[in-house]
Design a protein around this motif. Structure first.
Motif, short mmCIF file in Angstrom:
data_model
loop_
_atom_site.label_atom_id
_atom_site.label_comp_id
_atom_site.label_asym_id
_atom_site.label_seq_id
_atom_site.Cartn_x
_atom_site.Cartn_y
_atom_site.Cartn_z
N TRP A 1 0.82 -1.22 0.00
CA TRP A 1 0.00 0.00 0.00
C TRP A 1 0.85 1.25 0.00
N ARG B 1 1.65 1.55 -3.73
CA ARG B 1 0.50 1.94 -4.56
C ARG B 1 -0.05 3.33 -4.20
N ASP B 2 -0.26 3.54 -2.91
CA ASP B 2 -0.96 4.76 -2.51
C ASP B 2 -0.04 5.94 -2.24
N TYR C 1 -2.84 -5.51 -5.81
CA TYR C 1 -3.48 -6.16 -4.66
C TYR C 1 -4.40 -7.26 -5.17
N GLY C 2 -4.19 -8.48 -4.65
CA GLY C 2 -5.09 -9.55 -5.05
C GLY C 2 -5.72 -10.27 -3.88
N ILE D 1 -2.97 -11.70 1.69
CA ILE D 1 -2.52 -12.72 2.66
C ILE D 1 -1.41 -13.61 2.09
N MET E 1 -8.68 -0.47 -10.06
CA MET E 1 -7.96 -0.41 -8.80
C MET E 1 -6.87 0.67 -8.82
N SER F 1 -6.44 6.71 2.56
CA SER F 1 -5.82 5.76 1.64
C SER F 1 -6.31 4.36 1.99
N THR F 2 -5.83 3.38 1.25
CA THR F 2 -6.43 2.05 1.33
C THR F 2 -6.15 1.31 2.64
N TRP F 3 -4.86 1.31 3.04
CA TRP F 3 -4.51 0.48 4.19
C TRP F 3 -5.25 0.90 5.48
N ILE G 1 -8.67 -0.61 5.39
CA ILE G 1 -8.71 -2.06 5.60
C ILE G 1 -8.43 -2.39 7.07
N LYS G 2 -7.44 -1.70 7.62
CA LYS G 2 -7.08 -1.95 9.02
C LYS G 2 -8.26 -1.63 9.94
N PRO H 1 -10.32 -7.53 -7.38
CA PRO H 1 -11.62 -7.51 -6.71
C PRO H 1 -12.48 -6.35 -7.24
N LYS I 1 -13.45 6.11 -3.62
CA LYS I 1 -13.10 4.85 -4.28
C LYS I 1 -13.53 3.71 -3.37
N TYR J 1 -13.28 -3.33 -2.69
CA TYR J 1 -13.61 -4.60 -2.04
C TYR J 1 -12.29 -5.27 -1.68
N THR J 2 -12.13 -5.69 -0.45
CA THR J 2 -10.99 -6.56 -0.15
C THR J 2 -11.30 -7.92 -0.77
N ARG J 3 -10.30 -8.78 -0.83
CA ARG J 3 -10.57 -10.13 -1.36
C ARG J 3 -11.66 -10.81 -0.53
N GLU J 4 -11.60 -10.61 0.78
CA GLU J 4 -12.61 -11.24 1.62
C GLU J 4 -14.00 -10.68 1.31
N ASN K 1 -10.98 -16.16 1.24
CA ASN K 1 -9.83 -15.71 0.48
C ASN K 1 -9.27 -16.91 -0.29
#
Ligand code: FES
Ligand code: FES
Lengths: 152, 740
Positions: free
Chosen positions: A23, A26-27, A36-37, A40, B225, B278-280, B283-284, B354, B432, B435-438, B676
């Motif tokens: 991240w 990317r960010d 990102y896929g 994990i 993405m 931002s993204t992280w 998600i966190k 995703p 934006k 979707y996370t993979r989960e 996942n």
């Protein structure tokens, strides 16, 4: 501030130390070629080279890579990388292409280490890189092709 | 969504009735070629500025680039190159000067001629564009030639065009770019003549993929993405664990403490969204939310319970989808009856990228950036949620990191989510939705689970005399904008496709469909109903061959050769035989499998394309099977880019193979168990067989390639396993029975 060396350049980023390298690339650094896929370490889309070794950037904390040399798809070069990218184009490997940055970095690392890989070597080295479009057949052929062109 | 249905019902006008007109010069200067819409759509657009009534497909700029505007989404299947090939062919352009760009959302201009709305699916991108894009190319060529003729003072007939260069025997020559401005000022020819197939230099030969260079260097702004707008926020939405549940209580205290988190908002009907810079951090923070769900109105059945219900339904009579002759009586009198019940799980699409969508609402206008697969409904849906006119929504389509059907949701759920979040947030800031993979795995829109119960009867001579087929499967189309189009008398055509047109010679056929209501959202998944019907039909045909004491290929040939009493089925059978014979030749079927290997065959028609596959498997010491090699023969009419058709077969085989080997989405008390790639196992390099594909030479109109490679792989592998073990696996995935 965390100091990084990405694609030969020193960069500083102001993020939480636990932020995954993915991240940050990317960010923060706008290097969006690294994908990102899964987050994990199960798909390889986020593969970068850390001191030449293929590494899953989604499971690598940015604070752990200070002092390492990180190479992304935007910066990868050298004999193996050029051969791989040329073979990818020659055989029209990508379909959606989303996994291919990771595939190319994994294949480049394989060829740098093992210039003449067997099919088993390819299975072992590429197993962590998922392609949902299932371009595996062409990835395998392109790795062999790149191996040939590296000889010449 | 009613307007979508109406447009679907108004069958698309015949391309031959179209006339091409020139657009006013585009912003970039040069030549823009479009098509004038005939009939009702053009009338509907009356009153609009005239140049908005034309469809620009081709732009030629002074820098000598030819840009083809792709009305479809390219999610890896290569239609950007395919449509550019069609234009380049008629234009006599060089491969190097061709570029592809996605067209904006504009149904009047860019509809899929087979859908009546702008969208991509059903393997139709080339089929519906074949004439349209060639005509665009031919029209542009005629205008460039006319411009050159005028400039050089020669007759147009004396000018030749080759690889992007206009030339005259006098020695004069010019590039397209040099003539573009002059050509743009000319009248558009009323009609153009297309090349005959023997004149083709690209179609059927080959054309380099236009997107491959970017996709090998990690080029920016390629995928949804990758979108990064100034001042953008990232939203991560937590959806309920059970479909239909609502938020009972929320504690976001810890989530809000994460640096970079801007807000946590309740999104009624959808869940809880974290907004971050931002993204992280988003998600966190999602992982720190404490949410209690009210599941009183949710779907809380387990998939095991659903299978129990489905198995019971499979014993009961249901609505009939096909009835020819008296199958019951024929089964009664049959010398041999083979019978089986099959079970198919829910499947996730699991595309590599995703779901993702960026939206920016500014007053009464909105802009979307995403890999839009149904531009018309995505645009209309955003407008409806935001309460703004549809034409105020701009859709920027980007390449998709795969889709396999997932991005074409009739209810445009992801658009609703993003637009709702933007509306609640209220500030004019790009958002934006990631979707996370989960999130992606658990969000639903699965290939429906299904139970098929089949009885096939044979006479004493080994001829098929009866086929009785009952399907239990949730409807894809009920309750969507496509219902009136696809569901008739209780039969959803997508549930029965691939068996409703059963074409093997048989005296009597009876088919029934139950469509139970389940609260799990379902969706088309690469090849839709065929993923199940091909498996069932083609493994049962092998069982029938075994009962008849016949070789699987010989049995198929016999039942494909005999007249069926239906011209349509006879025509299908002729082309099925063509691919079957080819794959038999390629694989050396007659010589049998090498020591330690086992082979199975399957042939199936989907999306008007005929594919036969032979799979060769080996058994590992632990009893699991490895698919070593697959031979595939495909008849898709004219193959515009044969190598791309091959790539689609290879990919379609791998995609279908991963699913039948390993994959299922299961529910426990309504909660999806997988999340996942650790629990939803993708096919990997070591699982991929060697694949050999041959494309049958054909002059028939082009049909699809994106999906038809998928249906035969399951039954071909299952039949190979039967050759090894004596029984056909009837419950998928194969890993469930220790076979993979
Ligand atoms: S995103 Fe890192 S391995 Fe999948
Ligand atoms: S090319 Fe689509 S995931 Fe690999």
């Amino acid at each position: 501030m965390i100091r990084l060396n990405v694609n030969g350049e020193d960069r500083e980023v102001d993020v939480d130390p636990d932020t995954p390298l993915l991240w940050v690339l990317r960010d923060e650094l706008q290097l969006t070629g690294t994908k990102y896929g899964c987050g994990i370490a199960a798909c390889g889309a986020c593969t970068v080279h850390m001191d030449g070794f293929p590494t899953r950037s989604c499971q690598t904390r940015v604070s752990d890579v200070e002092g390492a040399k990180i190479t992304t798809i935007e910066g990868v070069d050298g004999k193996a990388a050029s051969a791989v990218q040329a073979a990818w184009r020659e055989l029209d490997v990508p379909q959606c292409g989303y996994c291919q940055s990771g595939q190319i970095l994994a294949a480049t690392a394989l060829l740098a280490e093992t210039p003449k890989p067997s099919d088993d070597d390819i299975d072992a080295a590429m197993s962590g890189n998922v392609c949902r479009c299932a371009t595996y057949h062409r990835i395998r052929a392109a790795i062999h092709r790149a191996s040939e062109t590296m000889e010449g | 969504m009613l307007h979508l249905m109406q447009r679907m019902a108004n069958a698309a006008p015949r391309p031959s009735r179209r006339s091409f007109l020139k657009l006013s010069a585009g912003a970039a200067g040069g030549l823009l070629i479009g098509v004038k819409l005939p009939g009702s759509l053009a009338q509907a657009a009356e009153g609009a500025a005239s140049d908005q009534m034309f469809t620009p497909f081709v732009r030629i700029t002074p820098d000598n680039l030819v840009t083809v505007l792709n009305k479809h989404l390219d999610m890896g299947q290569g239609n950007a190159t395919g449509l550019a090939t069609l234009v380049a062919e008629e234009l006599d352009a060089s491969t190097e000067q061709m570029r592809a760009e996605f067209a904006p959302a504009d149904n009047a201009k860019y509809q899929n001629l087979l859908f009546g709305v702008q969208g991509t699916g059903g393997s139709t991108a080339i089929a519906n564009s074949f004439e349209q894009y060639r005509k665009a190319g031919a029209t542009a060529r005629a205008m460039l030639v006319a411009a050159a003729a005028e400039a050089w003072g020669v007759a147009a007939s004396e000018i030749s065009v080759k690889a992007g260069t206009l030339s005259h025997p006098s020695g004069k020559s010019a590039t397209f770019g040099e003539m573009a401005a002059a050509a743009a000022a000319l009248d558009v020819p009323g009609d153009v003549t297309l090349k005959t197939p023997d004149q083709w230099v690209y179609i059927g030969k080959g054309f380099p993929r236009l997107d491959v260079a970017n996709k090998t260097v990690g080029a920016p702004n390629t995928y949804g993405m990758d979108v990064q707008r100034d001042d953008q926020l990232v939203a991560v939405l937590t959806r309920p664990r059970a479909f239909g549940a609502t938020v009972a209580s929320l504690n976001a205290d810890e989530a809000r403490k994460v640096a970079g988190v801007v807000d946590v908002i309740d999104v009624p009907g959808h869940g809880v969204a974290v907004l971050a810079t931002s993204t992280w951090p988003a998600i966190k923070a999602q992982g720190l939310l404490e949410i209690e769900w009210d599941e009183s109105t949710a779907e809380t059945r387990s998939s095991d319970a659903l299978f129990d219900e489905y198995r019971k339904l499979a014993q009961a009579e249901g609505p009939v989808f096909r009835h020819d002759g008296d199958a019951a009586a024929q089964l009664e009198g049959a010398a041999n009856v083979v019978e089986e019940t099959f079970e198919f799980p829910y499947l996730a699409h699991g595309m590599m990228e995703p779901m993702v969508l960026t939206i920016h609402v500014e007053g009464d206008r909105a802009t979307l950036w995403h890999p839009s697969q149904f531009q018309t409904s995505d645009q209309a849906t955003a407008a409806a949620v935001l309460g703004i006119p549809q034409e105020n929504v701009t859709v920027n389509t980007l390449y998709a990191g795969g889709s396999f059907g997932r991005r074409a949701t009739p209810d445009a759920r992801h658009v609703v989510e993003a637009a709702t979040i933007a509306k609640i947030w209220g500030k004019s800031q790009p958002i934006k939705l990631v979707y996370t993979r989960e999130d992606d795995t658990r969000a639903g829109y699965y290939r429906p689970m299904g139970v098929h119960k089949v009885r096939a009867g044979l006479d004493a001579d080994g001829n098929l005399v009866a086929w009785h087929h009952r399907i239990v499967q949730q409807s894809l189309m009920s309750g969507t904008a496509f219902e009136s189009f696809a569901v008739k008398d209780g039969i959803d055509s997508t549930s029965v496709e691939g068996v409703e047109d059963f074409s093997y010679a048989v005296s009597a056929f009876h088919g029934e469909l139950h469509s139970p209501k389940v609260g799990v959202p379902v969706l088309w998944w690469r090849s839709v109903g065929h993923t199940q019907t091909a498996y069932v039909v083609e493994t049962m045909i092998d069982r029938a061959a075994e009962a008849a004491g016949a070789d699987p290929v010989a049995f198929r040939r016999a039942h494909l050769t005999r007249k069926t009493g239906s011209d349509a089925h006879d025509a299908d059978n002729a082309r099925k035989l063509g691919v079957l014979d080819k794959v038999v030749e390629m694989s050396g079927w007659g010589e049998g499998a090498p020591q330690g290997r086992f082979r199975g065959v399957a042939v199936h028609k989907s999306f008007n394309t005929y594919v036969a596959e032979v799979a060769e498997v080996s058994r590992r010491d632990d009893g699991t099977f490895k698919v070593e090699k697959v031979w595939c023969a495909v008849d898709c009419g004219v193959a515009v880019n044969p190598d791309n058709v091959k790539a689609q077969m290879e990919g379609g085989i791998g995609y279908g193979l991963g699913a039948i080997l390993f994959d299922e989405i299961t529910l426990t008390d309504g909660h999806v168990d997988q999340e996942n790639f650790d629990t939803y196992r993708p096919l990997r390099m070591e699982d991929m067989p060697a694949v050999e594909v041959e494309v049958i030479a054909s002059a028939a109109a082009p049909t699809g390639a994106g999906e038809p490679g998928t249906p035969p792989i399951g039954p071909a592998v299952a039949n190979a396993i039967r050759a090894a073990t004596g029984s056909v696996p009837s419950v998928l995935p194969l890993s469930k029975a220790g076979l993979a």
